[in-house]
Design an enzyme around this catalytic site. Sequence first.
Site, PDB file in Angstrom:
ATOM      1  N   CYS A 114       8.747   8.124   6.197  1.00  0.00           N
ATOM      2  CA  CYS A 114       7.510   7.520   5.726  1.00  0.00           C
ATOM      3  C   CYS A 114       7.246   8.060   4.330  1.00  0.00           C
ATOM      4  O   CYS A 114       7.044   9.266   4.162  1.00  0.00           O
ATOM      5  CB  CYS A 114       6.358   7.853   6.673  1.00  0.00           C
ATOM      6  SG  CYS A 114       4.751   7.277   6.086  1.00  0.00           S
ATOM      7  N   HIS A 156      14.234  -2.401   6.189  1.00  0.00           N
ATOM      8  CA  HIS A 156      13.243  -3.262   5.544  1.00  0.00           C
ATOM      9  C   HIS A 156      13.843  -4.631   5.269  1.00  0.00           C
ATOM     10  O   HIS A 156      15.037  -4.759   4.984  1.00  0.00           O
ATOM     11  CB  HIS A 156      12.796  -2.676   4.203  1.00  0.00           C
ATOM     12  CG  HIS A 156      12.054  -1.387   4.328  1.00  0.00           C
ATOM     13  ND1 HIS A 156      10.687  -1.322   4.458  1.00  0.00           N
ATOM     14  CD2 HIS A 156      12.500  -0.100   4.359  1.00  0.00           C
ATOM     15  CE1 HIS A 156      10.317  -0.059   4.552  1.00  0.00           C
ATOM     16  NE2 HIS A 156      11.399   0.703   4.504  1.00  0.00           N
ATOM     17  N   GLY A 173       8.471   1.091   1.973  1.00  0.00           N
ATOM     18  CA  GLY A 173       8.384  -0.352   1.742  1.00  0.00           C
ATOM     19  C   GLY A 173       8.231  -0.695   0.275  1.00  0.00           C
ATOM     20  O   GLY A 173       8.835  -1.653  -0.227  1.00  0.00           O
TER      21      GLY A 173
END
Length: 280
Positions: free
Chosen positions: A72, A163, A223
Amino acid sequence: MLKFTKMEGIGNDYIYIDGIHQDVPMNPHFITKISDRHYGIGSDGVIVILESEIYDFKMRMFNLDGSEGKMCGNGIRCFAKFVYDHQLTKKTYLEIETLGGIKKVWLTVDNNKVQYVKVNMGRPILKSKDIPCLFDKEEMINEPIDVDGQVYYLTSLSMGNPHTVIYMNQLDFNIQELGIKFEKHILFPESVNTEFVEVVNRQYLKMRVWERGSGETMACGTGACAVMYASYINGLCDSHVQVELLGGILDICYENGEIWMSGPATTVFEGIIQEEVFNV
């Protein structure tokens, strides 16, 4: 009792727990219960600080649904702030072990508190089998894929977690309806984080993200890195961009084959979880 700290990186909020000096339950029931915004503390998930046998620290992160994630980007910036601000280290350069690989982190400190964090996010992975993505070509770059009868052009990659990036004319749409279709698509055996992107110009991108296991979140650091690199290889942006997410802006740079991410990390509040909550 279990001490915790609520932190956020441009709105991507997690519950941070010191697992070095406390025994932390890391089962799905506990994670989902304390992450719930009505019956718990409220967060996108939980991040646990642990010792590493080789590196400075080890990070484990769990999504809202209790599943464990590999990495993350916003979380690791807050992780770095946590260990410095809580005097677990005096170092301003850290190497942190994650399931998505070893991440190198630089801290900007003011008045003995971390204000800003820069992370070497590593080399993006394009090979379909390594994302993983069950696609019949070696790479999925701007490839037309049918999803429930509608064709979307996908660029898929891994930044330590999977992703897929989709370009939109504008970002005002029902992400709840669309996001889950990609998260659970048969192409992605480990499910996938999905980024919907509007290209403003070659130095500025806007995005919304649907994270596997959490739904739409205010921000996603890996992301934003995936969006920058996907846009770069599709010829849509330069090597240094600002990426605007719902929660704020991240600075993303591609240099010498690696992605660099810079952004803020903020402590919101600290507290104690009662024993009866985590022993249930």
